[in-house]
Design an enzyme around this catalytic site. Structure first.
Site, short mmCIF file in Angstrom:
data_model
loop_
_atom_site.label_atom_id
_atom_site.label_comp_id
_atom_site.label_asym_id
_atom_site.label_seq_id
_atom_site.Cartn_x
_atom_site.Cartn_y
_atom_site.Cartn_z
N HIS A 493 0.83 -1.20 0.00
CA HIS A 493 0.00 0.00 0.00
C HIS A 493 0.87 1.26 0.00
CE1 HIS A 493 -2.91 -3.04 1.11
NE2 HIS A 493 -3.88 -2.16 0.88
N SER A 510 -6.59 3.31 -5.53
CA SER A 510 -6.03 4.15 -4.46
C SER A 510 -6.23 5.63 -4.74
CB SER A 510 -4.53 3.85 -4.28
OG SER A 510 -4.35 2.60 -3.64
N GLU A 513 -9.76 6.42 -3.80
CA GLU A 513 -9.99 6.32 -2.36
C GLU A 513 -9.38 7.51 -1.62
OE1 GLU A 513 -8.27 2.50 -2.05
OE2 GLU A 513 -10.12 1.45 -2.59
N GLN A 514 -8.17 7.90 -1.98
CA GLN A 514 -7.57 9.05 -1.32
C GLN A 514 -8.34 10.33 -1.64
OE1 GLN A 514 -3.39 9.57 -0.97
NE2 GLN A 514 -2.91 7.38 -1.01
N PHE A 545 1.49 3.32 6.91
CA PHE A 545 0.23 3.50 7.63
C PHE A 545 -0.92 3.22 6.66
CE2 PHE A 545 -3.36 6.21 8.83
CZ PHE A 545 -3.47 5.98 10.20
#
Length: 602
Positions: A493, A510, A513-514, A545
């Site tokens: 990730h 991604s 999603e961000q 994270f």
């Protein structure tokens, strides 16, 4: 089943779909070759009556082409041609794609043929589909259209097919016997919807809408309903010279007024709902002599609209108008409805997927209804169905001047290929469960960031009854993996608001999603804060994270860093994996819909 040839080979791994493999020149060659099979010369137009020698030759050409690329071929009991990749069984669910090759008398090159060559080209490049050529779509050979598809879905019987006749007096059963039609097999060879993921048909628009606006293609959202009528006006035949005007009961004069009334009614209804049309296309007059007042006129009315309410109201208004004309002119009026088709909405999900595929391919795609009936309307009640229209020059069809650009046909083929490849929208569970291992992994591998090994391990557990069942199976794989594999999954990730995000290097999932968490728009101070926290977290745990961004906003994500930095490494591995599970479940729901049956394991 008769006339079946199985052959090996065939590359069915088409994901992501590579449109560069399509050959527009080959598509054009197919169209031109099929055009040579005609009862009439090109200057007159192209004529391929169903079960005629030219129709059979055109069909044989397509069969030879699909066999040359390793496909298996069968002819069903209704005279329809089916072809699948040689390494696919006839029982496993596949997409259906095709159209027809019969034509109206002196028609054009592209009607129907475009859809057949689209499916043929996709088979050539390894698409996992079943090509179909439906018999007698036009209806000009036996007087009723879409007989091949109607028979296949069971809406006409062998007895019905024995009643319709061609110009030689042969029934559909008699004329079709040499082409595989066999009444005794019909009941056992009706469509089995579980074998089809859906039906996609490419076809010329046969109207001005796309060409006039400079648009090459459109997704069809519905097929208009149609009602057809036979209208009989009966008056009194008499001598044209000795019968005074006020003494006449002229059926032809009444028909002239009636035909004008039909056009006026069609225009009124079209102002209320676009694409509503009324047409008088045929008229017979008796006695049809220059010096005789007509005693009888028989004419047709073709009425089409997008909505049933307009068809119902138009039916009532048509009958009222004709009755009033008859009463005013002393004519007996008979109105017989000879055909009734309700409007057919096409599959919303498939239409959405076509739009998604068009966006990914950079193809402009509009959305229109179809005024003409097609085989898609017959198949749609049985399997999810959609159509792609290609522009018709000047809106001309059923004429030698009919023309569609080969590039537009190739673009439509690209759209179909992308949808078959699982692009452009959600898959149904039935589609998902039908995928072979390679396609399953390539479609589902993105559920877990850059970690396709997880879904590969659950492929053999199909069929999954729900998305949650798929998710549980994947979660079990993750939980059962050793710590090294689990940490590798976490490390796959990206950092939040990290270098990859700034440089556009994130996966599509991604990136979205961000952005959903508001991380695509941050101030310089916020970016520095994320950079510091990401570094501290990586220094402590040796992995990035991870948090389900779609369930959190930017402020909540920033607040979570300090709390999680206080945990042990083992605790944080567990937390990260739970967040990854949330991300995966949301991605699964984005990609897979539970509508429709799940199907079985191929």
């Amino acid at each position: 089943m008769p006339d079946m040839v199985a052959a090996g080979g065939g590359n069915n791994s088409l994901l992501p779909f590579d449109s560069a493999r399509l050959d527009p020149a080959r598509i054009e060659k197919d169209i031109e070759r099929i055009a040579t099979f005609s009862e009439t010369p090109p200057e007159v137009g192209y004529s391929r009556p169903t079960f005629s020698s030219p129709w059979g030759a055109a069909r044989d050409y397509v069969i030879d082409q699909v066999r040359s690329c390793g496909a298996a071929v069968r002819i069903d009991a209704f005279g329809n041609v089916h072809a699948r990749p040689g390494d696919r069984t006839w029982e496993e669910p596949l997409w259906l794609c095709g159209s027809h090759i019969d034509s109206v008398p002196s028609g054009g090159k592209y009607d129907g043929v475009s859809g057949v060559v689209c499916a043929l080209e996709l088979l050539r490049v390894g698409a996992p589909l079943e090509l179909v050529i439906f018999a007698e779509e036009e209806g000009t050979t036996f007087g009723l259209g879409m007989l091949g598809s109607r028979g296949w879905v069971g809406s006409v019987t062998a007895e019905d097919l024995d009643r319709v006749r061609n110009c030689r007096g042969e029934s559909y059963l008699e004329a079709g016997r040499a082409y595989g039609v066999e009444a005794t097999r019909m009941q056992s060879e009706l469509i089995d919807p579980s074998r089809y993921l859906g039906f996609l048909e490419v076809h010329p628009e046969q109207g001005l809408s796309l060409w006039n606006r400079g648009v090459s293609a459109a997704a069809v959202n519905r097929i208009n309903g149609r009602r057809q009528y036979r209208v009989l006006l009966e008056g009194q035949g008499n001598h044209a010279g000795s019968t005074r005007m006020q003494e006449r009961h002229d059926a032809l004069a009444g028909a002239a007024r009636a035909i004008t009334a039909v056009e006026e009614l069609g225009q009124d209804l079209a102002r209320r709902l676009d694409y509503t049309v009324m047409t008088v296309g045929r008229i017979d007059v008796a006695t049809n002599a220059i010096n005789v007042i007509a005693r009888r006129v028989d004419f047709s009315v073709d009425f089409r609209a997008q909505e049933e309410r307009i068809l119902e109201e138009g039916d009532r208004l048509l009958r009222e108008a004709l009755r009033e004309i008859g009463e005013a002119r002393g004519l007996a009026v008979t109105v017989e409805r000879t055909e009734k088709h309700s409007p057919v909405p096409l599959d919303e999900d498939l239409v959405a997927r076509l739009h998604g595929a068009a966006g990914a391919a950079g193809i402009t795609l509009e959305e229109v209804p179809s005024g003409a009936l097609h085989d898609a309307a017959i198949v749609a009640p049985h399997v999810p169905t959609a159509m792609v229209f290609i522009a018709s020059r000047e809106g001309i069809s059923h004429d030698p001047a009919e023309y569609s650009r080969v590039k537009d046909i190739a673009d439509a083929t690209t759209l179909i290929g992308r949808v078959l490849a699982g692009e452009g929208g959600a898959l149904t569970l039935r589609e998902l469960n039908s995928l072979d291992r390679n396609r399953f992994v390539r479609i589902c591998g993105g559920f877990y960031e850059n970690s396709p090994w997880i879904v590969e391990k659950v492929w053999e557990q199909r069929p999954f009854p729900t998305v949650e069942a798929l998710h549980r199976a994947c979660s079990t794989v993750v939980e059962g993996a050793d710590e090294e594999a689990q940490v590798a999954l976490i490390r796959a990730h990206p950092d939040l608001v990290g270098r990859l995000a700034r440089e556009g290097g994130l996966t599509r999932e991604s990136t979205a999603e961000q952005a959903a968490a508001g991380l695509d728009v941050v101030s310089e101070a916020e970016a520095r804060n994320f950079e510091r926290l990401n570094r501290e977290y990586r220094d402590r745990f040796e992995f990035p994270f991870v948090i389900c961004a779609r369930e959190n906003r930017k402020e909540a994500i920033l607040a979570a860093f300090p709390e999680r930095l206080r945990k042990s490494r083992r605790e944080e591995i567990g937390t990260a994996l739970r967040e990854i599970g949330k991300i995966a479940l949301l991605r699964m729901h984005d990609r897979v819909t539970e509508s429709g049956p799940t199907g079985g394991t191929p």
